[in-house]
Design a protein around this motif. Structure first.
Motif, short mmCIF file in Angstrom:
data_model
loop_
_atom_site.label_atom_id
_atom_site.label_comp_id
_atom_site.label_asym_id
_atom_site.label_seq_id
_atom_site.Cartn_x
_atom_site.Cartn_y
_atom_site.Cartn_z
N UNK A 1 27.24 -39.57 -1.00
CA UNK A 1 28.36 -40.50 -0.80
C UNK A 1 27.98 -41.53 0.26
N UNK A 2 27.06 -42.42 -0.07
CA UNK A 2 26.63 -43.42 0.92
C UNK A 2 27.74 -44.41 1.23
N UNK A 3 27.62 -45.07 2.36
CA UNK A 3 28.58 -46.11 2.70
C UNK A 3 28.33 -47.33 1.83
N UNK A 4 29.34 -47.73 1.11
CA UNK A 4 29.24 -48.96 0.31
C UNK A 4 29.48 -50.17 1.20
N UNK A 5 28.84 -51.29 0.88
CA UNK A 5 28.94 -52.47 1.73
C UNK A 5 30.38 -52.89 1.95
N UNK A 6 31.18 -52.83 0.89
CA UNK A 6 32.57 -53.27 1.01
C UNK A 6 33.43 -52.32 1.86
N UNK A 7 32.96 -51.07 2.02
CA UNK A 7 33.72 -50.08 2.78
C UNK A 7 33.29 -49.99 4.24
N UNK B 1 35.21 -37.96 8.99
CA UNK B 1 36.48 -38.51 8.53
C UNK B 1 36.41 -40.02 8.37
N UNK B 2 35.81 -40.70 9.35
CA UNK B 2 35.68 -42.15 9.25
C UNK B 2 34.77 -42.53 8.08
N UNK B 3 33.69 -41.78 7.87
CA UNK B 3 32.75 -42.05 6.78
C UNK B 3 33.46 -42.01 5.43
N UNK B 4 34.44 -41.12 5.29
CA UNK B 4 35.15 -40.92 4.01
C UNK B 4 36.50 -41.65 3.97
N UNK B 5 36.69 -42.64 4.86
CA UNK B 5 37.98 -43.34 4.92
C UNK B 5 38.33 -44.03 3.61
N UNK B 6 37.33 -44.44 2.84
CA UNK B 6 37.57 -45.15 1.58
C UNK B 6 37.19 -44.30 0.36
N UNK B 7 37.00 -43.01 0.58
CA UNK B 7 36.67 -42.10 -0.52
C UNK B 7 37.90 -41.28 -0.91
N UNK B 8 37.85 -40.69 -2.09
CA UNK B 8 38.99 -39.93 -2.60
C UNK B 8 39.06 -38.55 -1.96
N UNK B 9 40.21 -37.91 -2.13
CA UNK B 9 40.39 -36.55 -1.62
C UNK B 9 39.42 -35.59 -2.30
N UNK B 10 39.17 -35.80 -3.58
CA UNK B 10 38.25 -34.93 -4.31
C UNK B 10 36.83 -35.06 -3.78
N UNK B 11 36.43 -36.28 -3.45
CA UNK B 11 35.09 -36.48 -2.90
C UNK B 11 34.98 -35.82 -1.53
N UNK B 12 36.02 -35.94 -0.72
CA UNK B 12 36.00 -35.29 0.59
C UNK B 12 35.92 -33.78 0.44
#
Length: 383
Positions: free
Chosen positions: A242-248, A202-213
């Motif tokens: 879905x890697x962690x982006x630096x800004x996220x 959940x934390x990993x996908x905090x800045x990702x969209x619902x579709x990506x999750x």
């Protein structure tokens, strides 16, 4: 005392002209810095597991410095200066060959620990090495929690290791953790599979969209249990897609706290920081102690129930200086399947923590309770 835990920091310290007096040097290879050590003020200096040339060793001892010598032959460092990362523990893992996990540092340390008595090491030296390692992990964890000089808002999510990917309970934990991370809370868990993995996913996908999750959850559900051969491979596939982006990264960081005591359960690779211990008792108590922002209990079994009453004891006697929320996700589960909540409610009567108990099926209620408590803490600090 100043702590120096990397060679770069040591060299920067010397270049700035600062003294080495009352400095702790941890796990450094100082064999190329003998000249500097021969002329330094070493009053109160401590060397923890540092590599020293003979002349340097004689000099530091003559000047009264304290030297903890390195251990040899161990697959881990008792004096490490930082927490683990998934990349370090899983170095050498090939998702196309799940059996390659056996060649990773995590698996090798577990095999070594098992072969030497597990929780009952046969020698005093072996026990000492493990305790020094766990002390170093706690020290490194405290540095992570004091992020840029300001304490993180730590919330823990507890729950069973057998919670399977694809189950409604698993998704509920993922979505709750995702929302909390997006609101600035720092998520921690026991660092293993099941509900623990869902926390960090959940934390990993905090800045990702619902579709990506949704896509990630569908991929993970192909290997529902940590006992499935592809369990770890599917997690690394999700990390790659879905890697962690630096800004996220600041919003998506989380802390897993697993143990080699349960080394048959691989640490989940969605936690960006991993504080892995040998002593499960130290790990359990520490995990609950740092969760000053509250603890959420999703469905679990004996281990989760143990954590409930360990946390209740801390709150009952206010042993950590903060009485924090105990939130139970799943009314049916916590009143009928595992009827813990009624007993806890009765135990808390007349105590301050009674007003911080919550039993609910609502993510919205949980988020609101944690936000309100965080504001309460801030108001107390401002007085």
């Amino acid at each position: 005392m100043v702590e120096i835990e990397s060679l770069a920091a040591f060299e920067q310290h010397l270049a700035s002209g600062r003294s080495l007096a009352n400095v702790i040097l941890q796990g450094l290879d100082l064999t190329g810095h003998t000249r500097a050590l021969l002329t330094a003020d070493l009053t109160g200096t401590v060397f923890l597991g540092c590599q020293l040339e003979k002349d340097a060793l004689q000099t530091v001892l003559a000047h009264g410095a304290m030297v903890f010598p390195p251990f040899s032959g161990l697959p881990y460092s008792p004096y490490r200066g930082s927490l683990y990362t998934p990349e370090e523990l899983y170095a050498g893992f090939d998702p196309t060959r799940p059996e390659s996990y056996a060649d990773t540092p995590d698996a090798r340390i577990y095999a070594y620990w098992n072969a030497r008595g597990g929780a009952h090491p046969p020698t005093l030296l072996e026990m000492l090495a493990q305790r020094l390692h766990d002390h170093a992990i706690t020290d490194a964890m405290e540095e992570v929690l004091a992020h840029q000089g300001r304490p993180r808002k730590v919330v823990a999510i507890m729950g069973g290791h057998s919670m399977r990917r694809g189950q409604p309970d698993y998704r509920a934990v993922v979505e709750l953790a995702r929302e909390l991370a997006g609101l600035g809370f720092f998520l921690v868990s026991g660092g293993g599979p099941g509900a623990m993995e869902a926390t960090h996913l959940g934390a990993w996908f905090a800045r990702r969209s619902e579709a990506e999750l949704d896509s990630a959850l569908a991929l993970l559900s192909k290997a529902p249990s940590y006992q499935d051969r592809e369990w770890l491979a599917r997690a690394f596939e999700v990390r790659a897609l879905w890697p962690l982006r630096d800004e996220d990264r600041p919003a998506c960081e989380s802390l897993g706290i697993p143990t080699w005591h349960y080394g048959h359960e691989p640490p989940n690779p969605f936690a960006t920081h991993i504080a892995k211990y040998f002593a499960n008792s130290v790990r359990e108590d520490g995990l609950l102690t740092i969760a000053r922002g509250g603890v959420i209990y999703s469905p679990g079994s004996a281990g989760t129930i143990q954590e409930v009453f360990q946390d209740a004891c801390q709150n009952h006697y206010n042993t950590v200086g903060v009485v924090s929320p105990m939130i139970f996700l799943g009314q049916e589960f916590w009143t009928r399947t595992r009827p813990v909540y009624p007993l806890l409610e009765q135990l808390a009567r007349g105590h301050d923590y009674a007003r911080y108990l919550l039993l609910t099926d609502s993510r919205e209620h949980i988020v609101r309770a944690l936000i309100d408590f965080d504001r309460e803490l801030e108001a107390r600090a401002a007085r």
